[in-house]
Design an enzyme around this catalytic site. Structure first.
Site, PDB file in Angstrom:
ATOM      1  N   HIS A  53      37.048  36.809  19.669  1.00  0.00           N
ATOM      2  CA  HIS A  53      38.160  36.283  18.865  1.00  0.00           C
ATOM      3  C   HIS A  53      39.482  36.770  19.433  1.00  0.00           C
ATOM      4  CE1 HIS A  53      37.591  40.249  17.034  1.00  0.00           C
ATOM      5  NE2 HIS A  53      38.716  40.110  16.364  1.00  0.00           N
ATOM      6  N   HIS A  55      42.113  38.622  18.563  1.00  0.00           N
ATOM      7  CA  HIS A  55      42.894  39.838  18.283  1.00  0.00           C
ATOM      8  C   HIS A  55      43.102  40.666  19.553  1.00  0.00           C
ATOM      9  CE1 HIS A  55      41.884  39.662  13.717  1.00  0.00           C
ATOM     10  NE2 HIS A  55      42.937  38.939  14.030  1.00  0.00           N
ATOM     11  N   ASP A  57      43.101  43.749  20.315  1.00  0.00           N
ATOM     12  CA  ASP A  57      42.189  44.837  20.704  1.00  0.00           C
ATOM     13  C   ASP A  57      40.878  44.295  21.305  1.00  0.00           C
ATOM     14  OD1 ASP A  57      41.672  44.021  17.946  1.00  0.00           O
ATOM     15  OD2 ASP A  57      40.252  45.676  17.815  1.00  0.00           O
ATOM     16  N   HIS A  58      40.776  42.964  21.398  1.00  0.00           N
ATOM     17  CA  HIS A  58      39.591  42.342  22.008  1.00  0.00           C
ATOM     18  C   HIS A  58      39.926  41.564  23.277  1.00  0.00           C
ATOM     19  CE1 HIS A  58      37.026  43.186  18.415  1.00  0.00           C
ATOM     20  NE2 HIS A  58      38.246  43.362  17.932  1.00  0.00           N
ATOM     21  N   HIS A 111      36.602  36.446   9.750  1.00  0.00           N
ATOM     22  CA  HIS A 111      37.571  37.448  10.207  1.00  0.00           C
ATOM     23  C   HIS A 111      38.746  36.706  10.847  1.00  0.00           C
ATOM     24  CE1 HIS A 111      39.035  41.247  11.818  1.00  0.00           C
ATOM     25  NE2 HIS A 111      39.009  40.755  13.041  1.00  0.00           N
ATOM     26  N   ASP A 133      34.117  41.419  15.465  1.00  0.00           N
ATOM     27  CA  ASP A 133      34.538  42.024  14.189  1.00  0.00           C
ATOM     28  C   ASP A 133      33.959  41.273  12.988  1.00  0.00           C
ATOM     29  OD1 ASP A 133      35.991  43.791  15.691  1.00  0.00           O
ATOM     30  OD2 ASP A 133      37.968  43.093  15.041  1.00  0.00           O
ATOM     31  N   HIS A 171      33.444  47.802  16.981  1.00  0.00           N
ATOM     32  CA  HIS A 171      34.120  49.024  16.508  1.00  0.00           C
ATOM     33  C   HIS A 171      33.122  50.076  16.035  1.00  0.00           C
ATOM     34  CE1 HIS A 171      38.365  47.630  16.401  1.00  0.00           C
ATOM     35  NE2 HIS A 171      37.831  46.443  16.174  1.00  0.00           N
TER      36      HIS A 171
HETATM   37 FE    FE Z   1      38.896  44.526  16.357  1.00  0.00          FE
HETATM   38 ZN    ZN Z   2      39.597  41.623  15.034  1.00  0.00          ZN
END
Ligand code: FE
Ligand code: ZN
Length: 259
Positions: A53, A55, A57-58, A111, A133, A171
């Site tokens: 996805h 975001h 942090d990905h 999410h 996530d 995570h």
């Molecule tokens: Fe994340």
């Molecule tokens: Zn995320």
């Protein structure tokens, strides 16, 4: 034989690395540095990138990885992610070049709007799913872009995978999530046992993921909407008995947001 390894990133992210024949694919490289580090030290070659996805942090490391290693990038067609060369939707089957791993693409919105999971039925002998996530150890992702009904349906897709399936979440959230699971089901022996196992793992600085679908079915309140104890917990939040799985899930998710 494909080997799967975690590259820790940021505070609590895992970038998953799939390795075979000195080739590696990475899932959700939020940061390029740990991946470049691995390539430099191992001599492995990057062969593909997968994103679950949009975001940061990905996907934050994709541009830098691509600048040095022009490889195919698989990601959700429904999300705007720079560098994706193979936009995907749920139901597609893909083969990752270099490592030869086959994945079924699962649409798991909730999410985010276009969130995907990658299910490899033959990975590790048991099957493995990379779910970003969506599903966490004893928890699930926050509903940023989807409805409770969408997320519950997405989690239900993961819940029906074979019980031994390895679950590679993005995570390390299991320990905190279990505090909440224990509040939802204070009488659960399985949750208590897992609280102790996870405490020991974290004390030894070991990862608590991958987990397994079967473990999640027993201890993750976000997959246990049919369980009387979870329905009761939802009822006491709602002030009335939940009418269905979605209402149970929504009440538990809402509680977790404030926990
Ligand atoms: Fe994340
Ligand atoms: Zn995320």
């Amino acid at each position: 034989m494909t080997e799967i390894r975690a590259l820790p990133a940021f505070d609590d992210n895992y970038i998953w690395l799939l390795r075979a024949h000195d080739q590696v694919a990475v899932v959700d490289p939020g940061d390029a540095a740990p991946v470049l580090d691995h390539l430099a030290h191992s001599g492995d070659r990057l062969c593909a990138i997968l994103a679950t996805h949009h975001h940061g942090d990905h996907i934050g490391g994709i541009a830098e990885l691509l600048a040095r290693h022009p490889v195919p990038v698989f990601g959700p067609a429904a999300e705007d992610i720079a560098g994706v060369s193979h936009p995907l939707a749920g139901g597609e089957h893909i083969e990752i070049p270099g490592i030869g791993v086959e994945f079924e693409v699962l649409a798991v919105p909730g999410h985010t709007r276009g969130h995907l999971a990658y299910y490899g039925p033959s990975l590790c002998g048991t099957g493995a799913v990379f779910c970003g996530d969506t599903l966490f150890g004893a928890g699930c992702g926050r509903l940023f872009e989807g409805t409770p009904a969408q997320m519950q349906a997405s989690l239900a897709k993961l819940a029906v995978l074979p019980a031994p399936t390895l679950v590679y979440c993005a995570h390390e959230y299991t320990q905190g999530n279990l505090r909440f699971a224990a509040a939802v089901e204070p009488g659960s022996v399985a949750v208590q046992r897992r609280v102790e196992e996870v405490a020991a793992a974290r004390a030894a600085r070991r990862a608590t993921v991958p987990t397994r679908i079967g473990v999640e079915l027993e201890t993750n309140p976000f997959l246990r909407w049919d369980e009387p104890a979870v329905r009761d917990a939802a009822a006491s939040r709602l002030g009335h008995p939940p009418t269905d799985a979605v209402e149970t899930f929504a009440a538990i998710r809402e509680w977790k947001n404030r926990f």
